[in-house]
Structures are given as structure tokens and as C-alpha cells.
Design an enzyme around this catalytic site. Structure first.
Site, PDB file in Angstrom:
ATOM      1  CG  ASP A 117      -2.010   0.993   1.176  1.00 35.45           C
ATOM      2  OD1 ASP A 117      -2.452   1.327   0.062  1.00 35.45           O
ATOM      3  OD2 ASP A 117      -2.435   1.467   2.249  1.00 35.45           O
ATOM      4  CG  HIS A 124      -4.081  10.860   2.200  1.00 31.09           C
ATOM      5  ND1 HIS A 124      -5.133  10.782   3.088  1.00 31.09           N
ATOM      6  CD2 HIS A 124      -3.195   9.890   2.571  1.00 31.09           C
ATOM      7  CE1 HIS A 124      -4.893   9.796   3.961  1.00 31.09           C
ATOM      8  NE2 HIS A 124      -3.729   9.252   3.666  1.00 31.09           N
ATOM      9  CD  GLU A 191      -6.063   5.045   4.301  1.00 34.07           C
ATOM     10  OE1 GLU A 191      -5.321   4.328   3.612  1.00 34.07           O
ATOM     11  OE2 GLU A 191      -5.637   5.797   5.204  1.00 34.07           O
ATOM     12  CD  GLU A 193      -5.248   2.926  -0.598  1.00 35.59           C
ATOM     13  OE1 GLU A 193      -4.463   2.269  -1.329  1.00 35.59           O
ATOM     14  OE2 GLU A 193      -5.089   3.069   0.615  1.00 35.59           O
ATOM     15  CG  ASP A 225      -5.859   0.609   3.389  1.00 38.82           C
ATOM     16  OD1 ASP A 225      -5.882  -0.467   3.998  1.00 38.82           O
ATOM     17  OD2 ASP A 225      -5.011   1.503   3.603  1.00 38.82           O
ATOM     18  NE  ARG A 229      -7.918   6.851   9.220  1.00 35.84           N
ATOM     19  CZ  ARG A 229      -7.181   6.603   8.139  1.00 35.84           C
ATOM     20  NH1 ARG A 229      -5.927   6.203   8.256  1.00 35.84           N
ATOM     21  NH2 ARG A 229      -7.686   6.745   6.940  1.00 35.84           N
ATOM     22  CD  GLN A 232      -2.931   4.352  10.564  1.00 34.65           C
ATOM     23  OE1 GLN A 232      -4.129   4.303  10.288  1.00 34.65           O
ATOM     24  NE2 GLN A 232      -2.021   4.802   9.725  1.00 34.65           N
ATOM     25  CE  LYS A 245      -3.601   2.063   7.010  1.00 35.81           C
ATOM     26  NZ  LYS A 245      -4.253   2.956   6.024  1.00 35.81           N
ATOM     27  CB  THR A 249      -7.489  -4.750   1.918  1.00 33.94           C
ATOM     28  OG1 THR A 249      -6.609  -4.491   3.012  1.00 33.94           O
ATOM     29  CG2 THR A 249      -7.264  -3.726   0.815  1.00 33.94           C
ATOM     30  CD  GLU A 352      -7.396  12.933   3.521  1.00 35.41           C
ATOM     31  OE1 GLU A 352      -7.604  11.732   3.237  1.00 35.41           O
ATOM     32  OE2 GLU A 352      -6.918  13.747   2.721  1.00 35.41           O
TER      33      GLU A 352
END
Lengths: 403, 403
Positions: A117, A124, A191, A193, A225, A229, A232, A245, A249, A352
Site C-alpha cells: 500500500d 492526503h 481509504e 484507493e 483500505d 485510526r 493505528q 489495516k 482490504t 480528512e
């Protein structure tokens, strides 16, 4: 409507032809299919019926044999499929091999070898920097403009669109907590992607140069993904994200061949820093892709990230990933990193979009900071195609189950 | 010497019986073998000759089918093999199935699914902290005593002992450099580790508790996690090591079943911090292993790391790796992290042994800070076995080639 009479401008028309793997009701037999409108064509069956030499390659439970076959074969197979679905003389033969999408089960289209990844959107990276390092003088870290930052993820938990995702549990610790606590993640995120799918392997010790990108990479898919948070934030120093993560996925059930996206090729953003030769793409063909992504939460569009704004291209990521001699295998998958554009409504993560929960989204079904149990996230996308047509990408969707 | 008449106390006697995959000269046929002294027994051939129900499982090009078969089968197969090699009535039958190690080719013994690398030695973590963060008040990071830090590595570049390793090239940037430079790594290092091999898969969304460790993990091997420290230093913030590690990871050709190591089980070091319930092993059976590792550089022993000093056990690592619902697959491999003991001559990396190059090693063939082209690194180990015997672990060796 007859399957070959698609509405004009259907984004899954004969100009597209993405590949997937399907099975029919009551059958365990998986085989390669090609999407045409809201139908899937049994590609191996078609190849057998029409005497193609590629029938064996298309009568497999995964795309891996086709991926491994290489660029010349990819072109031949695509060219045959295009002829078959556009030449009316074949339609009577093919009609029994077309199945409504609603009647089939779609499976993970390829066996994932290694999953990597990246972190290739400058917007971002700057948003994440501003949120997590508010006192830093530069929202970008010093290495970011010199190399495409990436890390390995868990290949074994890549799942196909439609698979439910169980909210992960793990350790979290707010700076004010005296000790970590354990429980279901309270900051479950997405996420948005794009995933690139490697077909042709490379040899250990031999880097793959920028120019060889299309000899190795077969196509792309949408990728979510999923990210916890809170997990993480506590675990990631110093070796990077791990359990935040690795629980799931999601990828779309359809892999769009790069050949279908020639009209979507664009130059990446201007490079603001000089690049080392192995990453310098200033004199190569445009290696960016103009993919218009849409992120929907419970059916409401919450973001429209433009892939054309990604600073690092997939060709640069491949060159970087192998410059140390690391080899490629058929089925290697690498994600672009969260796609975020410059505008607020172009951000590819809830981190975000809600500025880490400070600014909740107002949705018809309530406020959202991070994901709630039962939420359904769907990424979809299209790209400019030939003759003003759109090339649709297969959606990737997943529902959050309570952990 | 007749193969069944091993010298007394041979560390690869009938009490050991590690598994590997071999082929005979001139043959492409790979099959499962069991090491006996300096010979390999064709395990599938023996099973067929003696009418074992497990012959099919042992006549495969990888250990994966045996790994997937589960703990009851693992015990039955081991028990049969033990009987066969210790009962003289079988020796005439087996003699043609014993091949000198020097006459066979040993292959990567299993197909690696996902590869995870941990960071479980407190001494290693403190040494790294002292070297890289000399001004920190604590050489350990705040999360280190609360969870086994880990990250995913590249499964596709795991190679078997004896495979040459090409020095990787990449970007590096000293703090005083104005921009990164590219070239072969100048700080190529080793990490002496133990790798754990998963046999039985688990379901996505279902954590594997501490107590189920031995139902899932089949055995262990030695592992050298080659590391380019200069590449790592520049790339690793914020997502962890990537190209610094992904060019090659070497494992021994022999996987030692956990059943052979019962006499080596020891309690891990005293836990200095309270653990969350899913990691709390204070009331479980001892889950540490007393493995005495030796690191040789060009034949000279430079370190003797004691695995018994590892703070986090393999059972804790497995519980942590899956606590978020991440599933296991047959062939998953996870490394313990660099094994370093408290003493200077027990450090498992050149980073620590030379204190990042400050204190070169004095070897008969010259000084060493980091590895030079042509250097050969060999990890070997033994563990206490039954009746005062030693259980030998297969060595892992590799030579550095110029990049």
C-alpha cells in the site's frame, strides 16, 4: 433488453470489458467472466464455442493464469473478446453464455501474492500531516517528495466487494489515558484507493524500470483500505501500521485492463523536486490516469476524489518497489494510497472529511464522524474512454458489522 | 557410517526429525524429507514402503499440505517417523530412501502466505533506541511493553538457506546531505531471528486466543532478516520499513516441529507491565523456547543470542496478530524479531554489535562494521532436548553478492 443491445454510452460497453471470476447458482465452479453492461459473459465458454486458442486460460478459477500470460496474450484475448461481442454473427452463439449479474456470484478475481500500500496523494499526506502534526513547520515529511512511501499489507485478508467487514478490536490509548484499553475500534475509517494488479513476474535482484510498467501490470481495480485510526495511532511507531489495516482490504470484483484506459492517460502533477533517475518520468509517456472516483456512504455521495491529482504514478511505484531487487509475482497487488484532491469534497477518507471527527458529516440518516455498525461504503469510478465514452470501473462495496 | 548408526548425541537424531523439501540430482521432482544426521530420509517414499496412510501428504513439493493437516495428523506422522527410524526391522526397507545431504538439493520448504516480522527482544529494542534516539529519556517507546510491535514484510522474497543475496540499491540521505543519493546500500546488516510457521488457518473475524497457539503453529525455523540500515533510516517514517527489508529474507531449509521442542519450553522474562487479557500469559504453560543461536560471519562466531530472553512469545504474537480478526493461512510465516540478549556478545545484528559502525568487529579476515561483498553469514542453533540430548535447528546461510 437483449444483452448485446446496450444503452448508448453504457460505461460497461464493448470498449471496456473488465475481467472477473464468477460462478452460477448452485455451482462451485468458478470461471473467468467479462462484464458487458449488467451481464457477465462466460469468457472461457465463449472461447471454446468460437475455437479460440485461449480457452484454457479463461476456464480457470482465478485470473492468475491470464495475468501470467503476458502483454501479447492480454492484447490477443482482449481483441478476440471485442470482436466476439461486437460482431452480430457471433451473438446467437454467445447468447447462452451471457448471465445477468444479478444471477451470478462474483469472487475475488485473483489470488493475491504480496499486497503493498502506497501513500501517493500529496493532498492526503498534507491533510494527515496537518491533523497529526499540527505544530510541524511543513505538513509533508522530508522524504515524501523524493520517494513513493509504501509498506506491505496483509494479502490474506484482501476480500472481494460485497464481503461484510467485522469492526476490528484492538488496543488504543489516548495521550491522556494512563494505560491502553481494549475494545472495538471507535474510529473505523475508509481509504478510497486504486489497486494495481501485477501479471508478469520479475527476477529477484533485477529492478523493473519505469518504461517496463505496462509489461508487468495487467490492470487496476478499486480498493478500500479499511483503517482503524485509534488502533493505528497507538501501534504505528516505529514500524508502521499493522493491525489497524490488516483485518480487511476490499477490492472490486472487476479488474479493468490498462488497455481499456488508454484514453484516460494523463500527465501527473508537475514535479516540484528533482527526482533520482529511476523515478524520473519527465521524458516518459504520461503515466497518470484520469479516474473520477465517487465515495458513497449508505448511498449518499460524500466525496469525489480525482485520481489524476496523485503525485506518484503507478509506474513510479513499481520502479520503486523493485529498485532494491525485490521480485514481482503474478497476483501482486499494490494500492495507490488514499486518493484525495485539493478540494474538501475530494478527500478520500473520513479522517480528512471530518478532520479527525471535529467536523461531522451531515447525512440524511444522521451525523457521521467515523463509521457506525451497519454502514455501507461503496466506491465507484469512471474514466474517459474512446469516442467520448466512459469506462466504468467495478464498484467496491462493504458493510460494517459489529465487532 | 550406516545412516541409522548416528554418533551418540547427534543433534539431528531420531528425537529431532525436522521437515524439509528436497530433490535428487538430475530430478525436478521435489518431495518431503526428514533430516537424520547428515542424511535426508524420503518421507513419502518411506510412508509408501511401510503402508502409512499419510504417504500422499508426504509426497508433495511443499510442506503446505502437511501443515494444513492439523495437530492430530502432525503427531501421527511424527510418531510413525520416529518408529520407522528407531526400529531396526524397518532399516533395510528404508536404507535406499536415505540420501546424503551433500547429494540433494534443498528447497524452500513451504509456500509462504503472509510474512510478518516482530520486534520482541527488549534488549534489541533498547539498543536500537539508544543508537537512534540517544537523547530520549526512555530507550523503549511507550507502546513497546503493551503489545508485540510488528509489521508485514514481503512474502515473495523469502528464500531458502544457501541462496545468494544481492546487495540492494536504494535511496539514502544522511542528515547533512542536501538531497538523497542512490546506490548500493553501504550499511547492509543481518537480523538473527526465529521464524514461526503457521499450519492451520483461522477464519476472518475470529481472533486466535493464546491457548490455541499449538493448534495453529506447526514449527519453527531460523530466519535472517537482511536489512539495509541506510535505506531504512530514510524511508521508514511514517509507515515503517519497506525496501530496507523486502529484497530478501532467508530461512533455514528445515522446519523443526514444536513437538520436538517440548523439553526446551521455558517461561519468558518476568512481565514488568500489566498485560491486557488477550496477551496475559501469566497463567498459561511456558510459551518461551530455550534456543541457543549462534551467528557466524565467514565462519567466525560473532554472537550467541539466547532466544529465551525474548520478552514477547510466539503465542502472544499470534494472539496479537489475529486479535483484530485478521485470518491465518497455511504457510503464514512470522519472525520473532532480532534476538539479542543482555550481553554484548549476545546481540543479533551488526547495528548493535558495532554500535552502528562506531565499534568495528575485529575478525581474522579484517574489520567489519556492516557486511562486505562476499561475506557469508550463517545462523545455527540448538535447544535442550529429551534425555540430555540437543535438538539441532537447520542452519540458515547466505552470501552477499555485489549489487
Amino acid at each position: 433488453m437483449a444483452p448485446f443491445d446496450l444503452p448508448e454510452g453504457d460505461p460497461f460497453g464493448p470498449h471496456n470489458l473488465p475481467y472477473g471470476v464468477f460462478s452460477l447458482p448452485g455451482s462451485e465452479q468458478r470461471t473467468v467472466g467479462v462484464r458487458l453492461g449488467d451481464h457477465v459473459l462466460d469468457a472461457g465458454g465463449a472461447a471454446r464455442a468460437l475455437g479460440s486458442p485461449h480457452a484454457a486460460l479463461l476456464t480457470r478459477p482465478t485470473l492468475n493464469p491470464l495475468l501470467a500470460a503476458g502483454r501479447t496474450t492480454w492484447s490477443q484475448v482482449r481483441s478476440s473478446l471485442t470482436e466476439w461481442v461486437t460482431d452480430p454473427s457471433h451473438h446467437e452463439t454467445l447468447a447462452p453464455l451471457l448471465h445477468p449479474l444479478s444471477s451470478v456470484t462474483l469472487h475475488l478475481p485473483f489470488e493475491v501474492a504480496d499486497y503493498v500500500d502506497f501513500y501517493a496523494s500529496e493532498h492526503h499526506a498534507r491533510n494527515a500531516g496537518a491533523i497529526f502534526r499540527p505544530d510541524a513547520t511543513d505538513t509533508l515529511l522530508p522524504n515524501w517528495k523524493h520517494l513513493p512511501i509504501g509498506y506491505h499489507g496483509r494479502a490474506g485478508t484482501v476480500v472481494v466487494s460485497g464481503t461484510d467487514v467485522v469492526r476490528p478490536s484492538g488496543q488504543r490509548k489516548a495521550p491522556t489515558d494512563p494505560a491502553p484499553v481494549f475494545g472495538p475500534s471507535t474510529r473505523l475509517d475508509i481509504e478510497a484507493e486504486v489497486g494495481f494488479v501485477v501479471g508478469v513476474p520479475s527476477q529477484q535482484g533485477r529492478p523493473v524500470p519505469l518504461a517496463d510498467f505496462r509489461d508487468h501490470v495487467f490492470g487496476l481495480c478499486l480498493l478500500n483500505d479499511w483503517s482503524a485510526r485509534d488502533i493505528q495511532a497507538w501501534e504505528y511507531v516505529p514500524l508502521g501500521p499493522f493491525l489497524a489495516k490488516s483485518f480487511a482490504t476490499s477490492v472490486s470484483a472487476w479488474v479493468t485492463p490498462l488497455e481499456a484506459l488508454d484514453a484516460a492517460r494523463v500527465s501527473p502533477p508537475e514535479r516540484t523536486h528533482p527526482l533520482l533517475p529511476y523515478l524520473d518520468d519527465t521524458s516518459t509517456d504520461p503515466a497518470g490516469y484520469d479516474l473520477r472516483i465517487s465515495v458513497a456512504l449508505n448511498g449518499h455521495v460524500i466525496s469525489e476524489p480525482p485520481f489524476s491529482t496523485m503525485y506518484w504514478t503507478a509506474a513510479q511505484q513499481l520502479a520503486h518497489m523493485t529498485v532494491n531487487g525485490a521480485s514481482l509475482r503474478t497476483g501482486d497487488l499494490y494500492g495507490s494510497g488514499t486518493v484525495s484532491g485539493p478540494a474538501e469534497h475530494q478527500r478520500g477518507s473520513l479522517l480528512e472529511l471530518t478532520w479527525n471527527g471535529r467536523d461531522p458529516l451531515e447525512l440524511p440518516d444522521g451525523k457521521r464522524t467515523y463509521l457506525e455498525d451497519g454502514d455501507v461504503v461503496t466506491l465507484s469510478a469512471w474514466a474517459p474512454g474512446p469516442d467520448g465514452l466512459r469506462v466504468g470501473l467495478g464498484e467496491v462495496s462493504g458493510r460494517v458489522l459489529a465487532g
